[in-house]
Scaffold this active site. Structure first.
Site, mmCIF file in Angstrom:
data_model
loop_
_atom_site.group_PDB
_atom_site.id
_atom_site.type_symbol
_atom_site.label_atom_id
_atom_site.label_comp_id
_atom_site.label_asym_id
_atom_site.label_seq_id
_atom_site.Cartn_x
_atom_site.Cartn_y
_atom_site.Cartn_z
ATOM 1 N N SER A 138 0.827 -1.132 -0.018
ATOM 2 C CA SER A 138 0.017 -0.064 -0.041
ATOM 3 C C SER A 138 0.826 1.316 -0.005
ATOM 4 O O SER A 138 1.761 1.308 0.923
ATOM 5 C CB SER A 138 -0.946 0.061 1.367
ATOM 6 O OG SER A 138 -1.589 1.179 1.420
ATOM 7 N N LYS A 164 -1.236 -1.038 -4.280
ATOM 8 C CA LYS A 164 -2.611 -0.176 -3.753
ATOM 9 C C LYS A 164 -2.022 1.342 -3.800
ATOM 10 O O LYS A 164 -1.033 1.635 -3.055
ATOM 11 C CB LYS A 164 -2.993 -0.834 -2.543
ATOM 12 C CG LYS A 164 -3.907 0.304 -1.633
ATOM 13 C CD LYS A 164 -4.641 -0.466 -0.489
ATOM 14 C CE LYS A 164 -4.768 0.179 0.604
ATOM 15 N NZ LYS A 164 -5.358 -0.538 1.591
ATOM 16 N N LYS A 166 -3.145 5.068 -2.564
ATOM 17 C CA LYS A 166 -4.222 6.252 -1.894
ATOM 18 C C LYS A 166 -4.394 7.329 -2.783
ATOM 19 O O LYS A 166 -3.681 7.769 -3.435
ATOM 20 C CB LYS A 166 -3.465 6.651 -0.749
ATOM 21 C CG LYS A 166 -3.013 5.619 0.630
ATOM 22 C CD LYS A 166 -4.168 5.064 1.159
ATOM 23 C CE LYS A 166 -3.780 4.202 2.395
ATOM 24 N NZ LYS A 166 -4.869 3.844 2.990
ATOM 25 N N ASP A 191 -7.459 3.362 -2.680
ATOM 26 C CA ASP A 191 -7.997 3.469 -1.574
ATOM 27 C C ASP A 191 -8.261 4.906 -1.190
ATOM 28 O O ASP A 191 -7.245 5.867 -1.103
ATOM 29 C CB ASP A 191 -6.970 2.682 -0.447
ATOM 30 C CG ASP A 191 -7.775 2.733 1.040
ATOM 31 O OD1 ASP A 191 -8.949 3.157 1.089
ATOM 32 O OD2 ASP A 191 -6.980 2.041 1.803
ATOM 33 N N GLU A 216 -11.307 0.939 -2.844
ATOM 34 C CA GLU A 216 -11.418 0.832 -1.324
ATOM 35 C C GLU A 216 -12.106 1.987 -0.865
ATOM 36 O O GLU A 216 -11.549 3.136 -0.982
ATOM 37 C CB GLU A 216 -10.032 0.270 -0.716
ATOM 38 C CG GLU A 216 -10.136 0.164 0.638
ATOM 39 C CD GLU A 216 -8.936 -0.652 1.155
ATOM 40 O OE1 GLU A 216 -8.090 -0.870 0.173
ATOM 41 O OE2 GLU A 216 -8.552 -0.524 2.492
ATOM 42 N N ASP A 241 -13.641 -1.339 3.648
ATOM 43 C CA ASP A 241 -12.720 -1.290 5.023
ATOM 44 C C ASP A 241 -13.218 -0.523 6.150
ATOM 45 O O ASP A 241 -13.784 -1.401 6.954
ATOM 46 C CB ASP A 241 -11.476 -0.483 4.376
ATOM 47 C CG ASP A 241 -10.082 -0.316 5.675
ATOM 48 O OD1 ASP A 241 -10.205 -0.638 6.689
ATOM 49 O OD2 ASP A 241 -9.051 0.206 5.258
ATOM 50 N N LYS A 265 -9.604 -6.479 8.578
ATOM 51 C CA LYS A 265 -8.354 -5.932 9.471
ATOM 52 C C LYS A 265 -8.627 -6.564 10.827
ATOM 53 O O LYS A 265 -9.776 -6.366 11.496
ATOM 54 C CB LYS A 265 -8.038 -4.157 9.684
ATOM 55 C CG LYS A 265 -7.325 -3.918 8.376
ATOM 56 C CD LYS A 265 -7.237 -2.312 8.576
ATOM 57 C CE LYS A 265 -6.819 -1.831 7.488
ATOM 58 N NZ LYS A 265 -6.657 -0.147 7.610
ATOM 59 N N GLY A 293 -3.637 -3.738 6.599
ATOM 60 C CA GLY A 293 -2.788 -3.633 7.462
ATOM 61 C C GLY A 293 -2.924 -2.041 8.220
ATOM 62 O O GLY A 293 -3.380 -1.228 7.843
HETATM 63 O O1 LIG Z 1 0.782 -1.120 4.950
HETATM 64 C C1 LIG Z 1 -0.302 -1.244 5.617
HETATM 65 O O2 LIG Z 1 -0.078 -1.565 6.810
HETATM 66 C C2 LIG Z 1 -1.407 -0.685 5.351
HETATM 67 C C3 LIG Z 1 -1.514 0.832 4.963
HETATM 68 C C4 LIG Z 1 -2.942 1.232 4.772
HETATM 69 O O3 LIG Z 1 -3.282 1.288 3.828
HETATM 70 C C5 LIG Z 1 -3.424 1.894 5.960
HETATM 71 C C6 LIG Z 1 -2.805 2.308 6.846
HETATM 72 C C7 LIG Z 1 -3.221 3.192 7.879
HETATM 73 C C8 LIG Z 1 -4.324 3.553 8.106
HETATM 74 C C9 LIG Z 1 -5.299 2.818 7.177
HETATM 75 C C10 LIG Z 1 -4.657 2.183 6.051
HETATM 76 C C11 LIG Z 1 -5.952 1.542 5.194
HETATM 77 O O4 LIG Z 1 -5.780 0.444 4.654
HETATM 78 O O5 LIG Z 1 -6.912 2.237 4.716
HETATM 79 MG MG LIG Z 2 -8.067 1.074 3.583
#
Ligand SMILES: O=C(O)CCC(=O)c1ccccc1C(=O)O
Ligand SMILES: [Mg+2]
Length: 373
Positions: A138, A164, A166, A191, A216, A241, A265, A293
């Site tokens: 991500s 992924k 953001k 996401d 997402e 999520d 999660k 994560g």
């Molecule tokens: O690499 C990771 O641990 C996930 C990173 C990530 O997308 C995320 C990290 C912090 C808060 C929310 C998210 C999410 O999945 O939305």
């Molecule tokens: Mg997310």
């Protein structure tokens, strides 16, 4: 094999990410969290990790609310009576509303203890059978498109099986177009962390042109209904999520057609037991799931690897290697990735040892709890 918890130690750690991580809700570089160490009547030690951040940006929980819940409610409940099976912990905690991350941190340590008492891996205890798991990465919002392209290049070359990225208003269509120009075929998803509303529907419809695996959490963090309306208008599958706190939320979302994929999660849904229930329900309903994560350190990462061995985790998740986050992780060996897969550890419980010198280096507080009498 009844567990009698004799002692719970909360290690509060502060670690610094290799690179700042930016989402539509903000930027993080510091990770402040608890490692839970739980000792049973035979001296076995189980470990859990809390995932809440210092600010309630992702969900409402924070490091302080997690501490409050554990100290004043959840730890006393665990000490109240012995535990026959980790499945019972969710029930034991059910008098406490929500606060899923606090519950999951403790429940994870109970599961590790249970697996160690049975001389099984955590994956085996959960009913998982994969020997290795497929993983993705991500990538946060980057300062420039050029930075994003070079970051994608780096992770794709390392072997991550899906990327992924953001997105948020102002960092979406034009950026995705550039990414697709340079990487026409990589498995790509986005996401939004709730950055859009239904008023953005025309913009969101444009995402259909880029062959994305899924989008997402485009809409409200607590919404299920509007996502169903949006999904009807989009070809691209929606993955939820933030909206999914429990099996019941997953049922509602699937029934209403709010999503075609679920990000599980462990912390957000209250633990491994609830994650397993969501796995089983999604299997029956043909909804693929993957493991999200929380920029986890090694213990949380080990739990994520274990849950990903369940059979409905059919898509690469966000469980990347330790070195994608940390200079030095708190487990030994660290989690490594080769050709897009992580090997599931074979030692009992979480399958990794604690790197105590690293843990102590990061530790800012240590508190010990014992049952009264
Ligand atoms: O690499 C990771 O641990 C996930 C990173 C990530 O997308 C995320 C990290 C912090 C808060 C929310 C998210 C999410 O999945 O939305
Ligand atoms: Mg997310």
């Amino acid at each position: 094999m009844t567990i009698y918890i004799k002692e719970i130690i909360l290690h509060r750690l502060r670690m610094t990410l290799n690179d700042p991580f930016s989402t539509s809700f903000g930027t993080m570089q510091e990770k402040d969290f608890f490692v839970i160490e739980m000792i049973d009547q035979d001296g076995h030690r189980g470990y859990g990790e809390s995932v809440a951040f210092t600010s309630p940006w992702y969900t409402e929980e924070t490091v302080k609310t997690v501490e409050h819940m554990m100290e004043d409610f959840l730890i006393p409940l665990l000490f109240e009576a012995p535990i026959e099976h980790p499945n019972d912990v969710t029930r034991r905690f059910s008098s406490i509303k929500r606060n899923t991350m606090a519950k999951a941190a403790l429940e994870g340590a109970v599961w590790d203890l249970h697996a160690k008492r049975h001389n099984q891996t955590l994956a085996e205890s959960l009913g998982g059978s994969k020997k290795e798991i497929d993983v993705g990465v991500s990538i946060g919002v980057q300062p420039t498109v050029k930075d994003l392209l070079s970051t994608i290049e780096k992770y794709a070359t390392e072997g991550y099986k899906r990327i992924k990225m953001k997105i948020k208003p102002g960092w979406d269509i034009d950026v995705i177009k550039e990414v697709r120009r340079q990487f026409p075929d990589i498995p790509l998803m986005v996401d939004a962390n709730s950055a859009y509303t239904l008023q953005d529907i025309e913009r969101l419809k444009k995402l259909d042109e880029y062959n994305l695996m899924m989008i997402e959490q485009p809409l409200g963090h607590d919404d299920i209904m509007e996502h169903a309306k949006l999904q009807q208008k989009l070809q691209t599958p929606i993955c939820l999520d933030e909206s999914i706190y429990s099996l019941n939320d997953a049922k509602m979302a699937i029934e209403l057609g709010s999503c075609k994929v679920i990000n599980v999660k462990v912390g957000r849904v209250g633990g491994l037991t609830e994650s397993k229930k969501i796995n089983d329900y999604c299997k029956q309903h043909n909804i693929p799931v993957w493991c999200g994560g929380m920029l986890d350190a090694g213990i949380g990462r080990a739990h994520n690897i274990a849950i990903t061995t369940l059979d409905q985790f059919v898509l690469p998740g966000d469980t990347s290697a330790s070195d994608r986050y940390w200079k030095k992780d708190i487990i030994e060996p660290e989690v490594t990735m080769d050709n897009g897969v992580i090997k599931v550890p074979t030692k009992p419980g979480i399958g990794y040892d604690i790197n105590w010198s690293a843990l102590e280096e990061y530790r800012i507080e240590k508190r010990i709890f014992k049952p009264k009498r």
